[in-house]
Each structure stands twice: as structure tokens, then as C-alpha cells.
Design a protein around this motif. Structure first.
Motif, PDB file in Angstrom:
ATOM      1  N   ALA A 200      43.664  44.775  56.382  1.00 44.15           N
ATOM      2  CA  ALA A 200      42.420  45.165  55.713  1.00 44.15           C
ATOM      3  C   ALA A 200      41.661  46.193  56.551  1.00 44.15           C
ATOM      4  CB  ALA A 200      41.543  43.944  55.479  1.00 44.15           C
TER       5      ALA A 200
ATOM      6  N   ASN B 120      35.467  54.385  47.052  1.00 45.02           N
ATOM      7  CA  ASN B 120      35.580  52.991  46.623  1.00 45.02           C
ATOM      8  C   ASN B 120      35.313  52.776  45.134  1.00 45.02           C
ATOM      9  OD1 ASN B 120      36.462  50.980  48.444  1.00 45.02           O
ATOM     10  ND2 ASN B 120      34.606  49.795  48.096  1.00 45.02           N
TER      11      ASN B 120
ATOM     12  N   ASN C  59      38.718  46.243  57.564  1.00 47.09           N
ATOM     13  CA  ASN C  59      37.856  45.646  58.593  1.00 47.09           C
ATOM     14  C   ASN C  59      38.651  45.026  59.750  1.00 47.09           C
ATOM     15  OD1 ASN C  59      38.871  43.226  57.585  1.00 47.09           O
ATOM     16  ND2 ASN C  59      36.936  42.549  56.674  1.00 47.09           N
TER      17      ASN C  59
ATOM     18  N   SER D 149      40.289  47.430  48.917  1.00 45.63           N
ATOM     19  CA  SER D 149      39.109  48.300  48.892  1.00 45.63           C
ATOM     20  C   SER D 149      38.622  48.558  50.312  1.00 45.63           C
ATOM     21  CB  SER D 149      37.995  47.685  48.047  1.00 45.63           C
ATOM     22  OG  SER D 149      37.596  46.423  48.580  1.00 45.63           O
TER      23      SER D 149
ATOM     24  N   ASP E 299      35.786  48.247  51.622  1.00 46.72           N
ATOM     25  CA  ASP E 299      34.885  47.225  52.154  1.00 46.72           C
ATOM     26  C   ASP E 299      35.606  45.896  52.402  1.00 46.72           C
ATOM     27  OD1 ASP E 299      35.293  46.298  49.583  1.00 46.72           O
ATOM     28  OD2 ASP E 299      33.205  46.504  48.943  1.00 46.72           O
ATOM     29  N   SER E 300      36.916  45.882  52.181  1.00 47.72           N
ATOM     30  CA  SER E 300      37.769  44.707  52.430  1.00 47.72           C
ATOM     31  C   SER E 300      37.419  43.508  51.552  1.00 47.72           C
ATOM     32  CB  SER E 300      37.713  44.298  53.919  1.00 47.72           C
ATOM     33  OG  SER E 300      38.123  45.363  54.746  1.00 47.72           O
ATOM     34  N   LYS E 301      36.798  43.748  50.416  1.00 44.68           N
ATOM     35  CA  LYS E 301      36.376  42.653  49.547  1.00 44.68           C
ATOM     36  C   LYS E 301      37.218  42.506  48.292  1.00 44.68           C
ATOM     37  CE  LYS E 301      31.519  42.627  51.018  1.00 44.68           C
ATOM     38  NZ  LYS E 301      30.102  42.719  50.579  1.00 44.68           N
ATOM     39  N   LYS E 302      37.997  43.519  47.954  1.00 43.68           N
ATOM     40  CA  LYS E 302      38.773  43.498  46.714  1.00 43.68           C
ATOM     41  C   LYS E 302      40.218  43.897  46.997  1.00 43.68           C
ATOM     42  CE  LYS E 302      34.763  45.074  43.988  1.00 43.68           C
ATOM     43  NZ  LYS E 302      33.866  45.227  45.147  1.00 43.68           N
TER      44      LYS E 302
ATOM     45  N   GLU F 201      38.939  39.365  43.737  1.00 41.29           N
ATOM     46  CA  GLU F 201      37.793  39.288  44.643  1.00 41.29           C
ATOM     47  C   GLU F 201      38.234  38.386  45.800  1.00 41.29           C
ATOM     48  OE1 GLU F 201      34.880  40.689  44.637  1.00 41.29           O
ATOM     49  OE2 GLU F 201      34.682  41.575  42.638  1.00 41.29           O
ATOM     50  N   LEU F 202      38.423  38.971  46.973  1.00 37.91           N
ATOM     51  CA  LEU F 202      39.066  38.234  48.050  1.00 37.91           C
ATOM     52  C   LEU F 202      38.212  37.116  48.624  1.00 37.91           C
ATOM     53  CD1 LEU F 202      40.850  41.176  49.893  1.00 37.91           C
ATOM     54  CD2 LEU F 202      41.760  39.623  48.151  1.00 37.91           C
ATOM     55  N   GLU F 203      36.894  37.263  48.591  1.00 38.84           N
ATOM     56  CA  GLU F 203      36.034  36.230  49.173  1.00 38.84           C
ATOM     57  C   GLU F 203      35.969  34.990  48.294  1.00 38.84           C
ATOM     58  OE1 GLU F 203      32.309  38.129  49.901  1.00 38.84           O
ATOM     59  OE2 GLU F 203      33.009  39.177  51.694  1.00 38.84           O
ATOM     60  N   THR F 204      35.970  35.187  46.977  1.00 38.48           N
ATOM     61  CA  THR F 204      35.813  34.059  46.051  1.00 38.48           C
ATOM     62  C   THR F 204      37.138  33.618  45.427  1.00 38.48           C
ATOM     63  OG1 THR F 204      35.402  35.504  44.145  1.00 38.48           O
ATOM     64  CG2 THR F 204      33.496  34.852  45.479  1.00 38.48           C
TER      65      THR F 204
END
Length: 202
Positions: free
Chosen positions: A21, A109, A23, A64, A66-69, A84-87
Motif C-alpha cells: 500500500a 485519486n 502508506n 488508492s 490514500d491506502s483506503k480503497k 473499502e479496506l478499513e470497513t
């Protein structure tokens, strides 16, 4: 040498791609013969999360900036799974794309670029309005684009054309071909240097 066991089954699941990722906190992998997208820690390679995306020929994915998707490409069925990687929330984008393969999110993005492995075109998919995607056609033979990568500054992107042993350098602003490089063999994957003006093609 170290190895990390991935997947969930004793059968061959064929992990096909691995990416770190942006980040640098985790890496992900996807499989040709599995229903999971897996996320691992870059600190100790422990499994952080796995998301059930259904069985498919999951060849590639993009993360993505921002490392979120993540956007996971099913080459055989032509669909893309938006995650959605966080959820762990997922959404199936099924537009009937023909043999999609390489995938990458642009620097701003907002757009997912996807190559056609059997065609002379790519798709540009607005992330917030995916049904309004655009097909970008390139002149010449059926290139069969395998992979895509941006230059570090995002001003151009490169496409491996495995059917004619070439790499295309394309202007990001207007999708015009800047130059065509004959590389021989059967070009597929690429890496780009962040510090030197080098593109690596395998």
C-alpha cells in the motif's frame, strides 16, 4: 530467504499479484482460484484482514493513493470489486468489460485505469461515478494491453502491449501516444524508479 503462507485452503489458490500500500503499512494479495482478498502487515507479515469477494479469476488490483480503497479485477468475468479496506465494505462493478487486466488509480485519486488484455484500448472509470466510464482506443494492431503504470509525476502512463512486444508511453492529459518502445519478447509487468529515469519491463 523467507516465505509467507497466504490463502485459506490446502488446494492451490494461485496468488497472482502482491502490492504494498502507498502508506507502506500493509501489503495485499489476490488469487486466481480463491474467493479472498487478503491484507498483511508489512511489520511482521501477519494477516490483518481478509475480505470475501466471491470466487473468480482475480488477476490484479489497484490500491488508492490514500491506502483506503482497492479495486480487484476479475479478468474472466469482466467485473471489478470495489473494496473499502478499513470497513471491508464491497461493491461489485459489473459493466461487462472484455478481459480487463491491469489496474491503477491516478494521482488525483479520482479515476481507475484498467487495461484490456485482448484489445487495443483501456477504460477510464470515475471512482465516484463508475457507470460513466470511458473507453480510450489506440491506433495500430490489437495491442493486448497487459499492465499499466504511471510515471512518478503522473504526467504520463505506460502500457505493455504483449501482442506486438512494445511499451506505449501515453500523455495523461489527453491520452495521446508520446512514443512507442520496442522491447522484444512478451512484455507484461513493469516497475518505475522514483529516483532515476528508468522503467523496468519484464
Amino acid at each position: 530467504m523467507r516465505y509467507v503462507k497466504v490463502g485459506v485452503s490446502t488446494v492451490t489458490e494461485a496468488p497472482h499479484m502482491i502490492k504494498v500500500a502507498p502508506n507502506n503499512k500493509f501489503w495485499c494479495t489476490v488469487f486466481l482460484n480463491s474467493n479472498y482478498f487478503q491484507i498483511y502487515s508489512t511489520i511482521d507479515n501477519s494477516l490483518i484482514k481478509q475480505i470475501d469477494i466471491g470466487m473468480g479469476s482475480w488477476n490484479t488490483f489497484a490500491i488508492s493513493n490514500d491506502s483506503k480503497k482497492a479495486f480487484v479485477v476479475n479478468t474472466t468475468n469482466g467485473n471489478i470489486m470495489y473494496l473499502e479496506l478499513e470497513t471491508g465494505t464491497k461493491l461489485n462493478w459489473n459493466f461487462g468489460l472484455t478481459f480487463p487486466h491491469g489496474a491503477l488509480v491516478n494521482k488525483t485519486n479520482d479515476t481507475l485505469y484498467v487495461t484490456s488484455q485482448q484489445g487495443a484500448y483501456i477504460w477510464k472509470i470515475p471512482i465516484n461515478d463508475p457507470s460513466n466510464y470511458k473507453q480510450v482506443n489506440f491506433s495500430g494492431t490489437t495491442h493486448k494491453f497487459h499492465e499499466i503504470i504511471f510515471s512518478p509525476d503522473g504526467s504520463k502512463y505506460f502500457l505493455t502491449a504483449q501482442n506486438n512486444s512494445q511499451v506505449l508511453a501515453v500523455n495523461t492529459t489527453n491520452d495521446s501516444i508520446i512514443t512507442t518502445l520496442s522491447v522484444g519478447g512478451f512484455p507484461q509487468e513493469m516497475g518505475v524508479s522514483e529516483s532515476s529515469p528508468y522503467l523496468f519491463v519484464s
